[in-house]
Design an enzyme around this catalytic site. Sequence first.
Site, short mmCIF file in Angstrom:
data_model
loop_
_atom_site.label_atom_id
_atom_site.label_comp_id
_atom_site.label_asym_id
_atom_site.label_seq_id
_atom_site.Cartn_x
_atom_site.Cartn_y
_atom_site.Cartn_z
N PHE A 109 21.81 17.87 -23.40
CA PHE A 109 20.52 18.05 -24.08
C PHE A 109 20.13 16.77 -24.82
CE2 PHE A 109 18.12 19.42 -27.91
CZ PHE A 109 16.95 19.75 -27.23
N MET A 477 -13.47 -3.47 -26.63
CA MET A 477 -13.09 -4.63 -25.83
C MET A 477 -13.16 -4.33 -24.33
SD MET A 477 -12.44 -7.71 -25.96
CE MET A 477 -11.65 -8.50 -27.36
C1 LIG Z 1 -1.75 1.14 -25.86
C2 LIG Z 1 -2.91 0.45 -25.25
N1 LIG Z 1 -3.67 1.07 -24.33
C3 LIG Z 1 -4.73 0.43 -23.79
C4 LIG Z 1 -5.05 -0.83 -24.14
C5 LIG Z 1 -6.21 -1.55 -23.49
N2 LIG Z 1 -7.23 -1.88 -24.49
C6 LIG Z 1 -7.34 -3.10 -25.05
S1 LIG Z 1 -8.53 -3.21 -26.17
C7 LIG Z 1 -8.99 -1.61 -25.93
C8 LIG Z 1 -10.12 -1.01 -26.68
C9 LIG Z 1 -9.80 -0.77 -28.08
O1 LIG Z 1 -10.83 0.00 -28.62
P1 LIG Z 1 -10.93 0.23 -30.18
O2 LIG Z 1 -9.62 0.62 -30.73
O3 LIG Z 1 -12.07 1.14 -30.46
O4 LIG Z 1 -11.23 -1.24 -30.73
P2 LIG Z 1 -12.50 -2.20 -30.45
O5 LIG Z 1 -12.21 -3.00 -29.24
O6 LIG Z 1 -13.69 -1.32 -30.26
O7 LIG Z 1 -12.57 -3.04 -31.65
C10 LIG Z 1 -8.18 -1.03 -24.96
C11 LIG Z 1 -8.33 0.37 -24.48
C12 LIG Z 1 -4.21 -1.45 -25.09
N3 LIG Z 1 -4.42 -2.72 -25.49
N4 LIG Z 1 -3.17 -0.80 -25.64
#
Ligand SMILES: Cc1ncc(C[n+]2csc(CCOP(=O)(O)OP(=O)(O)O)c2C)c(N)n1
Lengths: 570, 184
Positions: A109, A477
């Site tokens: 487990f 992004m």
């Molecule tokens: C764990 C993880 N999953 C996916 C990504 C891909 N990714 C990079 S930036 C981003 C968008 C982030 O969005 P948010 O947190 O709203 O921040 P913003 O870019 O809008 O400032 C994603 C999905 C990542 N970097 N890390």
Amino acid sequence: MNGAQILLECLVREEVDCFFGYPGGVTLPLYDALYDHPIKHVLVRHEENACFAAEGYARATGKVGVCCATSGPGATNLVTGLVDSMMDSIPIVAITGQVSTKLIGSDAFQEADTFGITRACTKHNYLVKTLAELPKIVHEAFYIASSGRPGPVLIDIPKDVFQATGHYTPVDTIHLPGYKVFTEGHAGQIRRAAQMIWEAERPFVYAGGGVIASGADGELRELVEMVDMPAVCTLMGLGALPSNHPNFVSMPGMHGSYAANMGISNCDLLIALGVRFDDRVTGRLAAFAPNARVIHVDIDPAEIAKNRIPDIPIVGDVKRVLQKLNRNLGEMKGEHGSRNTAPRAAWRQQVRDWAKEHPYDKSRSETEIKPQHLISEIDRLSAGEAIVTTDVGQHQMWTAQLVRFNHPRLWINSGGLGAMGFGLPAAIGAQFARPDKLVFAIVGDGGFQMSIPELGTIASNGLPIKIIVMNNGHLGMVRQWQELFYNNRLSSVRLDCFPDAEKLAGAYGFKGRTIEKPSELADALDIAIKEPGPYLLNVKVTQFENVYPMVPSGGAINEMVLGPPVPVAV
Amino acid sequence: MLQIISVHLENKPGALLRVTGLLSARGYNIESLTVARTLDPELSRMTIVCDIEDRLRAQVIKQMNKLVNVLQATDLTDAPAVNRELLLLRVRSPQESRTAVLKEAEIFGARVVDSSVDGFALEVTGDPEKLDEFIGVMRSYGEIEVSRSGVVGVSLEGKKLKLQPPVLTRAAAKLEEVDGVLNG
Ligand SMILES: Cc1ncc(C[n+]2csc(CCOP(=O)(O)OP(=O)(O)O)c2C)c(N)n1
């Protein structure tokens, strides 16, 4: 004493004052020993965040961060944090429980092959098989994690080892015959480097996380001032040279400044210190610093010539090497120092002009809060002194661009791995490490929703972290890339449900608020930082703002896109 | 071209996987691998044959040298070194060709380790090319089955293995510091 108590004794001797973790079946003996032990255990809400918090602690102090998880799911939940600390060279010791030695291999487990799973995401790892070897292993782990190029070390401890009884016999020496740490740097190479620096007309410093890891900020400053040359700090190196230093030219790379990228592209000597020529910095490698000779100082021999073949490789600790380099430069100054003063001064001016020509966009709007406005306001309040963690995405890049850091270890982000969900737990670790400091956690509405459970840790420990959500309603992004490179076909990037910040924070017993008018911003931030406890400020910003400058991936860094395309009249 | 890498490592659980993990993580396929204890029972020597792009060779060796359990990794490909492999081969040969098989085996310096009415089991060592040839020749006599050990190599340069000296633990270093202060 039992194994658990012996483990804690080892931690005391390694000067661990607190660590982050989550208990489970096989770590019961450890948690029982912790019950009346002076070391503080911080109960997080997910093991991934235990590792991120330990990283926040380590990044804020330079000390080894410690995290702990139970076997099976606990251990697998640590993996992202381990990879993150591996990528950013952060000293971490992770302790995992394992099923009893006689059950290992029986699909017991909550058994998982933690030793196997974490082999590729640790600097080194151990499976402890007897109590007798435990102390030696723990001290080795701390030594490996913190020496040379720092990184994570995992110790997997079976339940029966925790329970076995024995004595703690002090361990005085660590013998790792194959573990090579190169610190001093080759004296001849350092001398040649000094000569090359005085010969250069357009020298440029490219400083990274290694400068911070080795505590070489003072030496870096001395170097830059002695030669009066411009310097960039990478995303991992921000704070190595104070942002308000006249020779500082911000960050290079994909979202770096115009001046930083032009400086690298046009220099005749690139002095690379504790950097790894990461693809997010170099863009198209063949076009990176194309006219420059390169001096590369790094403690990890495998980084030298990995991406760029240097003219002068120096394997050593940046601090030790810079001490010697500065001494050499000083000695040669009389003879060579005045040689290129005119071209060097012109070069300094050129870089200053570039910085003036294309500063970062800090534009504001009357009707909406622009992200850059929000980040500039945080910068105003921090004035280069607060600890700022971010998550990953647009807000991270704007923060790196616009927030000043007057010291190392104030800026905390997931650089190499870009792990969303990092910002909030890292702030927890940083606040534990530096209770005296104002800590901002700037997060996106995406990443914040990956770490909401940690509001519980923040509330129960009364950590006065200022959580600022830069809420653009999107995974910003990714949306930016879809807009620019996929015909604006926005696919699964809309975040159309976000909790009411006031209610959410309220549910955890602290204050929160949502704002969207530019006129409210300054006041709302003031209220947040005056609040003695935690504060959650959800700031609705312009939804479709893009981060510029931007070097499209695979492009040369002097081919930056400086802003949105200007609409052409037809 | 195939590379031959010699790795001197601590004889500890997981050490082997760490080394091979560096190769598999980069998508390299291992052609052969041998590992066994050295004179010092705490150490092992490993010989790996692997196809690594030329420009990444030095990088892979450096990464191996970084591993805590690795004392030294060296590229034997172009260095003065002897590389040998052991081959066990079973050949089914009809009565009329038995003498010819034995003759051929003798030319290659192979030993007969088993003989039966069906044929022979032969043992031969040499560099991999020689073994390839031997296999080719034996195939012409009848159905064969082979088992190769993989290459073991030894450098001909008398480089001394540099072992890192012990260091003090944090607590011990602190004590020493205090002692230093107390005793001037
Ligand atoms: C764990 C993880 N999953 C996916 C990504 C891909 N990714 C990079 S930036 C981003 C968008 C982030 O969005 P948010 O947190 O709203 O921040 P913003 O870019 O809008 O400032 C994603 C999905 C990542 N970097 N890390």
